[in-house]
Design a protein around this motif. Structure first.
Motif, PDB file in Angstrom:
ATOM      1  N   ILE A 143     -24.876 -21.794   0.513  1.00  0.00           N
ATOM      2  CA  ILE A 143     -24.345 -20.746   1.385  1.00  0.00           C
ATOM      3  C   ILE A 143     -22.846 -20.632   1.104  1.00  0.00           C
ATOM      4  O   ILE A 143     -22.131 -21.634   1.130  1.00  0.00           O
ATOM      5  N   HIS A 144     -22.397 -19.415   0.829  1.00  0.00           N
ATOM      6  CA  HIS A 144     -20.964 -19.147   0.688  1.00  0.00           C
ATOM      7  C   HIS A 144     -20.554 -18.135   1.752  1.00  0.00           C
ATOM      8  O   HIS A 144     -21.283 -17.174   2.017  1.00  0.00           O
ATOM      9  N   LEU A 145     -19.400 -18.329   2.332  1.00  0.00           N
ATOM     10  CA  LEU A 145     -18.794 -17.275   3.149  1.00  0.00           C
ATOM     11  C   LEU A 145     -17.287 -17.463   3.130  1.00  0.00           C
ATOM     12  O   LEU A 145     -16.783 -18.560   2.898  1.00  0.00           O
ATOM     13  N   TRP A 146     -16.593 -16.361   3.363  1.00  0.00           N
ATOM     14  CA  TRP A 146     -15.129 -16.366   3.375  1.00  0.00           C
ATOM     15  C   TRP A 146     -14.651 -16.092   4.796  1.00  0.00           C
ATOM     16  O   TRP A 146     -15.135 -15.176   5.449  1.00  0.00           O
ATOM     17  N   LEU A 147     -13.701 -16.898   5.265  1.00  0.00           N
ATOM     18  CA  LEU A 147     -13.223 -16.855   6.651  1.00  0.00           C
ATOM     19  C   LEU A 147     -11.716 -16.633   6.677  1.00  0.00           C
ATOM     20  O   LEU A 147     -10.973 -17.250   5.903  1.00  0.00           O
ATOM     21  N   ALA A 148     -11.265 -15.743   7.585  1.00  0.00           N
ATOM     22  CA  ALA A 148      -9.826 -15.502   7.737  1.00  0.00           C
ATOM     23  C   ALA A 148      -9.469 -15.407   9.214  1.00  0.00           C
ATOM     24  O   ALA A 148     -10.253 -14.920  10.033  1.00  0.00           O
ATOM     25  N   ASN A 149      -8.271 -15.869   9.536  1.00  0.00           N
ATOM     26  CA  ASN A 149      -7.716 -15.743  10.886  1.00  0.00           C
ATOM     27  C   ASN A 149      -6.400 -14.988  10.767  1.00  0.00           C
ATOM     28  O   ASN A 149      -5.336 -15.574  10.593  1.00  0.00           O
ATOM     29  N   PHE A 150      -6.475 -13.656  10.806  1.00  0.00           N
ATOM     30  CA  PHE A 150      -5.294 -12.841  10.541  1.00  0.00           C
ATOM     31  C   PHE A 150      -4.258 -12.903  11.664  1.00  0.00           C
ATOM     32  O   PHE A 150      -3.094 -12.585  11.439  1.00  0.00           O
ATOM     33  N   SER A 151      -4.661 -13.310  12.854  1.00  0.00           N
ATOM     34  CA  SER A 151      -3.679 -13.409  13.941  1.00  0.00           C
ATOM     35  C   SER A 151      -2.759 -14.603  13.758  1.00  0.00           C
ATOM     36  O   SER A 151      -1.636 -14.615  14.261  1.00  0.00           O
ATOM     37  N   GLY A 152      -3.236 -15.629  13.062  1.00  0.00           N
ATOM     38  CA  GLY A 152      -2.447 -16.844  12.880  1.00  0.00           C
ATOM     39  C   GLY A 152      -2.455 -17.762  14.082  1.00  0.00           C
ATOM     40  O   GLY A 152      -1.855 -18.843  14.044  1.00  0.00           O
ATOM     41  N   VAL A 153      -3.133 -17.379  15.161  1.00  0.00           N
ATOM     42  CA  VAL A 153      -3.216 -18.215  16.365  1.00  0.00           C
ATOM     43  C   VAL A 153      -4.449 -19.103  16.241  1.00  0.00           C
ATOM     44  O   VAL A 153      -5.583 -18.618  16.259  1.00  0.00           O
ATOM     45  N   ALA A 154      -4.229 -20.404  16.125  1.00  0.00           N
ATOM     46  CA  ALA A 154      -5.337 -21.324  15.886  1.00  0.00           C
ATOM     47  C   ALA A 154      -6.037 -21.759  17.169  1.00  0.00           C
ATOM     48  O   ALA A 154      -7.247 -22.033  17.157  1.00  0.00           O
ATOM     49  N   ALA A 155      -5.298 -21.842  18.281  1.00  0.00           N
ATOM     50  CA  ALA A 155      -5.880 -22.342  19.530  1.00  0.00           C
ATOM     51  C   ALA A 155      -7.022 -21.435  19.989  1.00  0.00           C
ATOM     52  O   ALA A 155      -6.914 -20.210  19.963  1.00  0.00           O
ATOM     53  N   GLY A 156      -8.112 -22.059  20.400  1.00  0.00           N
ATOM     54  CA  GLY A 156      -9.235 -21.299  20.926  1.00  0.00           C
ATOM     55  C   GLY A 156     -10.080 -20.617  19.871  1.00  0.00           C
ATOM     56  O   GLY A 156     -10.824 -19.689  20.184  1.00  0.00           O
ATOM     57  N   THR A 157      -9.981 -21.070  18.616  1.00  0.00           N
ATOM     58  CA  THR A 157     -10.803 -20.503  17.546  1.00  0.00           C
ATOM     59  C   THR A 157     -11.833 -21.534  17.085  1.00  0.00           C
ATOM     60  O   THR A 157     -11.581 -22.744  17.090  1.00  0.00           O
ATOM     61  N   ARG A 158     -12.990 -21.019  16.662  1.00  0.00           N
ATOM     62  CA  ARG A 158     -14.043 -21.918  16.173  1.00  0.00           C
ATOM     63  C   ARG A 158     -15.062 -21.115  15.378  1.00  0.00           C
ATOM     64  O   ARG A 158     -15.284 -19.931  15.646  1.00  0.00           O
ATOM     65  N   ILE A 159     -15.656 -21.762  14.402  1.00  0.00           N
ATOM     66  CA  ILE A 159     -16.786 -21.202  13.667  1.00  0.00           C
ATOM     67  C   ILE A 159     -17.883 -22.254  13.575  1.00  0.00           C
ATOM     68  O   ILE A 159     -17.596 -23.431  13.330  1.00  0.00           O
ATOM     69  N   ASP A 160     -19.117 -21.851  13.842  1.00  0.00           N
ATOM     70  CA  ASP A 160     -20.290 -22.697  13.624  1.00  0.00           C
ATOM     71  C   ASP A 160     -21.243 -21.949  12.708  1.00  0.00           C
ATOM     72  O   ASP A 160     -21.417 -20.727  12.843  1.00  0.00           O
TER      73      ASP A 160
END
Length: 211
Positions: free
Chosen positions: A107-124
């Motif tokens: 499985i491949h996927l590409w993930l980005a967080n363009f806001s730059g705010v890390a708190a309260g982020t998650r991926i499962d």
């Protein structure tokens, strides 16, 4: 770009995964066949409806919790990506993948967080009912690749990707599932080599007895 490989390694499990299923395979790179994910690049439609993906039933609102992001600057490739980020919990999109029991897949996927705010982020990421990847407090802005290498335990496996972002959204793009090329077991290769060696010695023995 950062690349994460999810395999059965203690450091990866402790740092990134809440749990890793026993169906995980070892890290492999030889992939064959087509991408088994329908619309993995989210280019086919401007809405999630009819896109090949199904959102969590009854719990997500398109345009609020998720949407197809048509900003080309937010795409890893093409012009669209998927943006999601349910507040306070994970919101999933799912797709059934036709598989072969016992076969390894990547499985491949590409993930980005363009806001730059890390708190309260998650991926499962779930493969069937098994959690095969999890990460929280996602830092960075640009895309990073996630590679997961599970084994199929059914003739179809549900691929589920859950995103949480309490302030903005996370973007994913270029999701793919491909079959891993079968390679001979080391023991089988050794036995094959010994068999060839035995045939060679036998032929040599017959040749010597004729001299």
């Amino acid at each position: 770009m950062l690349k994460y490989r999810c395999a059965v390694r203690a450091a990866v499990v402790v740092a990134m995964a809440a749990s890793v299923s026993a169906v995980m395979a070892g890290p492999v790179d030889a992939e064959v066949g087509p991408n088994l994910v329908s619309n993995g690049g989210f280019e086919a439609t401007a809405s999630i409806a009819g896109s090949g993906w199904t959102p969590s039933p009854g719990s997500l609102v398109e345009g609020v919790d998720y949407f197809i992001d048509s900003n080309p600057a937010h795409a890893h490739s093409g012009t669209r990506s998927f943006a999601g980020g349910t507040v306070g919990r994970l919101g999933f999109i799912t797709q059934n993948i036709d598989t072969v029991v016992g076969q390894s897949y990547n499985i491949h996927l590409w993930l980005a967080n363009f806001s730059g705010v890390a708190a309260g982020t998650r991926i499962d990421v779930l493969w069937g009912t098994d959690l095969v990847y999890s990460a929280a407090d996602i830092t960075g802005v640009g895309y990073r690749e996630i590679v997961i290498d599970p084994i199929a335990t059914s003739t179809f496996m549900m691929l589920s990707i859950g995103l949480r972002d309490d302030t903005q959204v996370l973007n994913i793009d270029d999701v793919s599932v491909r079959r891993v090329q079968d390679v001979p077991e080391p023991a089988a290769g050794l036995l094959f080599g010994l068999g060839l060696a035995g045939l060679g010695l036998s032929a040599r023995g017959r040749w010597l007895t004729r001299q």
